[in-house]
Design a protein around this motif. Structure first.
Motif: not given
Length: 192
Positions: A168-187
């Protein structure tokens, strides 16, 4: 698979030739909406002017919070195109329900927050994730999920043991996938 759960957008009505506020002009306690469209007839109002300087309009697909200042918060939408459509319909609603002598301008909506969610369908070792990342915080006695602060971003993430990832806290729709991918990769990296 990533999904946008909610988009919050704001807009503003600028009243040109009146000193009254928008909630006063659209006093839904005293008159019915004059629009026969099905979703507008389903507006529900709540007005508690002593505690809150505005009111809520509940549509089928969104909730509009309308403040005395003319600021409007649109909440409960998953697609930007629907926010634009609601903005257009609200403009039509204002044309019908404001007195004819009142001129107004409705600003284009802008996104202030987007929340996204992804389910990995795998259990995640939160202790392993937090050990190797200074942006991760896990205090199970206070909050049962891992909290993540992204570098150079106002976005925040939450990871559950069961594999849910929320950003949460994202302001652009295209950033959602990037942030979710980053967290999923860390996991994934920590669970191997």
């Amino acid at each position: 698979m990533s999904e946008i759960v909610n988009i919050v957008a704001v807009t503003r009505v600028i009243l040109k030739n009146t000193q009254q506020s928008l909630p006063d002009l659209l006093n839904l306690d005293k008159h019915k909406l004059r629009n026969k469209r099905s979703y507008l007839s389903e507006f529900k109002t709540k007005r508690e002017m002593n505690q809150f300087s505005g009111f809520f309009l509940k549509l089928k697909s969104a909730t509009l919070t309308i403040f005395k200042t003319g600021r409007i918060v649109i909440n409960g939408i998953k697609e930007w195109t629907k926010i634009v459509a609601i903005n257009d319909e609200f403009t039509h609603h204002l044309c019908i329900n404001l007195p004819p002598e009142i001129e107004f301008e409705l600003e284009l909506p802008r996104i202030v927050n987007i929340t996204g969610c992804r389910h990995t369908r795998k259990n995640i070792d939160l202790i392993a994730v937090v050990k190797n990342d200074s942006n991760a915080k896990y205090e199970p006695e206070i909050f049962p999920n891992l909290q993540y602060r992204f570098n150079n971003s106002s976005a925040r993430g939450i990871i559950s043991k069961k594999g849910s990832i929320i950003v949460t806290g994202i302001k652009r729709i295209d950033e959602i996938k990037t942030h979710l991918d980053e967290l999923e990769n860390k996991c994934k990296n920590e669970n191997q």
